[in-house]
Enzyme design. Structure first.
Site, PDB file in Angstrom:
ATOM      1  N   ASN A 101       0.862  -1.170   0.000  1.00 51.83           N
ATOM      2  CA  ASN A 101       0.000   0.000   0.000  1.00 51.83           C
ATOM      3  C   ASN A 101       0.907   1.231   0.000  1.00 51.83           C
ATOM      4  O   ASN A 101       1.452   1.601   1.033  1.00 51.83           O
ATOM      5  CB  ASN A 101      -0.904  -0.046   1.245  1.00 51.83           C
ATOM      6  CG  ASN A 101      -1.844   1.140   1.319  1.00 51.83           C
ATOM      7  OD1 ASN A 101      -1.881   1.973   0.415  1.00 51.83           O
ATOM      8  ND2 ASN A 101      -2.602   1.225   2.402  1.00 51.83           N
ATOM      9  N   GLU A 139      -6.016  -5.270  10.038  1.00 53.92           N
ATOM     10  CA  GLU A 139      -4.979  -4.286  10.321  1.00 53.92           C
ATOM     11  C   GLU A 139      -5.327  -3.531  11.605  1.00 53.92           C
ATOM     12  O   GLU A 139      -6.098  -2.552  11.570  1.00 53.92           O
ATOM     13  CB  GLU A 139      -4.903  -3.269   9.175  1.00 53.92           C
ATOM     14  CG  GLU A 139      -4.583  -3.895   7.830  1.00 53.92           C
ATOM     15  CD  GLU A 139      -3.981  -2.862   6.883  1.00 53.92           C
ATOM     16  OE1 GLU A 139      -2.789  -2.976   6.608  1.00 53.92           O
ATOM     17  OE2 GLU A 139      -4.672  -1.935   6.476  1.00 53.92           O
ATOM     18  N   HIS A 161      -9.836   0.890   4.351  1.00 49.20           N
ATOM     19  CA  HIS A 161      -8.562   1.070   5.061  1.00 49.20           C
ATOM     20  C   HIS A 161      -8.774   1.995   6.263  1.00 49.20           C
ATOM     21  O   HIS A 161      -9.595   2.913   6.215  1.00 49.20           O
ATOM     22  CB  HIS A 161      -7.509   1.657   4.118  1.00 49.20           C
ATOM     23  CG  HIS A 161      -6.154   1.668   4.743  1.00 49.20           C
ATOM     24  ND1 HIS A 161      -5.739   2.695   5.558  1.00 49.20           N
ATOM     25  CD2 HIS A 161      -5.145   0.760   4.721  1.00 49.20           C
ATOM     26  CE1 HIS A 161      -4.518   2.414   6.003  1.00 49.20           C
ATOM     27  NE2 HIS A 161      -4.136   1.252   5.507  1.00 49.20           N
ATOM     28  N   LYS A 204       0.134   4.202  -0.361  1.00 52.10           N
ATOM     29  CA  LYS A 204      -0.552   5.378   0.211  1.00 52.10           C
ATOM     30  C   LYS A 204      -0.262   6.615  -0.649  1.00 52.10           C
ATOM     31  O   LYS A 204      -0.132   6.486  -1.864  1.00 52.10           O
ATOM     32  CB  LYS A 204      -0.144   5.574   1.683  1.00 52.10           C
ATOM     33  CG  LYS A 204      -0.339   4.294   2.489  1.00 52.10           C
ATOM     34  CD  LYS A 204      -0.274   4.490   3.971  1.00 52.10           C
ATOM     35  CE  LYS A 204      -0.486   3.150   4.656  1.00 52.10           C
ATOM     36  NZ  LYS A 204      -0.521   3.241   6.100  1.00 52.10           N
ATOM     37  N   SER A 238       2.797  -2.406  10.336  1.00 52.82           N
ATOM     38  CA  SER A 238       4.234  -2.439  10.606  1.00 52.82           C
ATOM     39  C   SER A 238       4.904  -3.774  10.268  1.00 52.82           C
ATOM     40  O   SER A 238       5.769  -4.244  11.005  1.00 52.82           O
ATOM     41  CB  SER A 238       4.511  -2.035  12.064  1.00 52.82           C
ATOM     42  OG  SER A 238       4.030  -0.723  12.292  1.00 52.82           O
ATOM     43  N   GLU A 255      -7.225   4.445   7.361  1.00 46.64           N
ATOM     44  CA  GLU A 255      -7.108   5.898   7.106  1.00 46.64           C
ATOM     45  C   GLU A 255      -8.368   6.439   6.426  1.00 46.64           C
ATOM     46  O   GLU A 255      -8.758   7.580   6.649  1.00 46.64           O
ATOM     47  CB  GLU A 255      -5.834   6.177   6.289  1.00 46.64           C
ATOM     48  CG  GLU A 255      -4.600   6.055   7.177  1.00 46.64           C
ATOM     49  CD  GLU A 255      -3.398   5.384   6.520  1.00 46.64           C
ATOM     50  OE1 GLU A 255      -3.285   5.407   5.285  1.00 46.64           O
ATOM     51  OE2 GLU A 255      -2.563   4.833   7.265  1.00 46.64           O
ATOM     52  N   GLY A 258       1.688   1.984  10.758  1.00 42.69           N
ATOM     53  CA  GLY A 258       2.643   3.083  10.667  1.00 42.69           C
ATOM     54  C   GLY A 258       3.259   3.462  11.999  1.00 42.69           C
ATOM     55  O   GLY A 258       3.857   4.526  12.122  1.00 42.69           O
TER      56      GLY A 258
HETATM   57  P1  PGA Z   1       2.337   0.058   7.679  1.00 43.69           P
HETATM   58  O1  PGA Z   1       0.910   0.281   6.973  1.00 43.69           O
HETATM   59  O2  PGA Z   1       2.931  -1.217   7.112  1.00 43.69           O
HETATM   60  O3  PGA Z   1       3.145   1.271   7.314  1.00 43.69           O
HETATM   61  O4  PGA Z   1       2.083  -0.050   9.127  1.00 43.69           O
HETATM   62  C1  PGA Z   1       0.052  -0.797   6.715  1.00 43.69           C
HETATM   63  C2  PGA Z   1      -1.193  -0.307   6.020  1.00 43.69           C
HETATM   64  O5  PGA Z   1      -1.655   0.801   6.323  1.00 43.69           O
HETATM   65  O6  PGA Z   1      -1.757  -1.016   5.171  1.00 43.69           O
END
Ligand code: PGA
Length: 288
Positions: free
Chosen positions: A51, A205, A135, A53, A251, A137, A211
């Site tokens: 992803n 997730e 997601h 982003k 992460s 976000e 993140g």
């Molecule tokens: P991350 O994000 O690996 O940076 O924690 C995962 C995601 O948002 O899909």
């Protein structure tokens, strides 16, 4: 006297044989169950999504694409990169055909006066075959609710896109002991809108792990994935519970992917930060 002794030895032998055959039976049942489990696990193709982003530009993403195109990727792993909308066409036309591309969002109808939105029809028109929906976000920064996410899932599937459907609890929900309730609620709103589960990958997730560098432990991930699969068994079907891929995100790195990926119910990953680095190749090959 001798006859009694003989009789005793005989019945002791019989008892021993009986016990041995019971042990043999239990062992056979165990081995059968164990191999069924391994078979079901291996029949779910490992899935690794990146992803990206809102990151990168044509130059940096071009470099990343070259790294992926020339890397040796495990044949048995399905790989999909989630590109920013503006770079979907770019990603699809430069990435090797063995690597899929996903949009990071889409709207719930095919076209119309929805400034700033894109539709599954447009995504497909760019040759892109997947979309990430729900997601964290989108849920927590842009305020998308379960109902809207469900409608988007329904329309994306009707439009023949594959859907990476995301769910996850916040830290305060985990601490309040409501993780299962939250996840089952989010999953239900997705499941109510799915009629072909072969086109859906469920991404667990935990919001507190996205993140933050704070990964769920392999045991925490396995526990949730197993419960989600059981939820599927009760609320959808046995066949879907066994076949649906449940991937973990939050992460994931080259360092923790092997242990996470070896869990029985973890069928792959959705990777944010590390998907922008060459280390993504190691994550793709975590099960190789
Ligand atoms: P991350 O994000 O690996 O940076 O924690 C995962 C995601 O948002 O899909």
């Amino acid at each position: 006297m001798g006859g009694v002794k003989e009789l005793r030895t005989l019945s002791a032998r019989k008892l021993l044989l009986l016990k041995l055959s019971q042990v043999h039976h239990l062992l056979t049942v165990f081995l059968f169950r164990f191999s069924c489990c391994l078979f079901i696990m291996s029949s779910r193709k490992f899935f690794v999504g990146g992803n990206w982003k809102m990151n990168g530009d044509k130059r940096s993403l071009g470099d990343l694409i070259s790294t992926l195109n020339t890397a040796s990727l495990h044949d048995e792993t399905e790989v999909v990169c989630g590109a920013p909308t503006i770079y979907l066409d770019f990603a699809r036309s430069h990435l090797d055909a063995r690597i899929g591309v996903a949009a990071q969002n889409c709207y719930k109808v095919a076209k119309g006066a929805f400034t700033g939105e894109i539709s599954p029809a447009m995504i497909k028109d760019c040759g892109v075959e997947w979309v990430i929906l729900g997601h964290s976000e989108r849920r927590h920064v842009f305020g998308e609710n379960d109902e809207l996410i469900g409608q988007k899932v329904a329309h994306a599937l009707e439009s023949d896109l594959g859907v990476i459907a995301c769910i996850g609890e916040k830290l305060e929900e985990r601490e309040a002991g409501t993780t299962e309730e939250v996840l089952y609620g989010q999953t239900k709103d997705i499941a109510d809108n799915v009629n072909d589960w072969s086109k859906v990958v469920l991404a667990y997730e935990p919001v507190w792990a996205i993140g933050t560098g704070k990964t769920a432990s392999p045991e925490q991930a396995q526990e949730v994935h197993e419960k989600l699969r059981e939820w599927m068994r009760t609320n959808v079907s046995e066949a879907v519970a066994d076949s649906v891929r449940i991937i973990y995100g939050g992460s994931v790195t080259g360092a923790n992917c092997h242990e996470l990926g070896s869990q029985k119910d973890v069928d792959g990953f959705l990777v944010g930060g590390a998907s922008l680095k060459p280390e993504f190749v190691d994550i793709i090959n975590a099960r190789a």
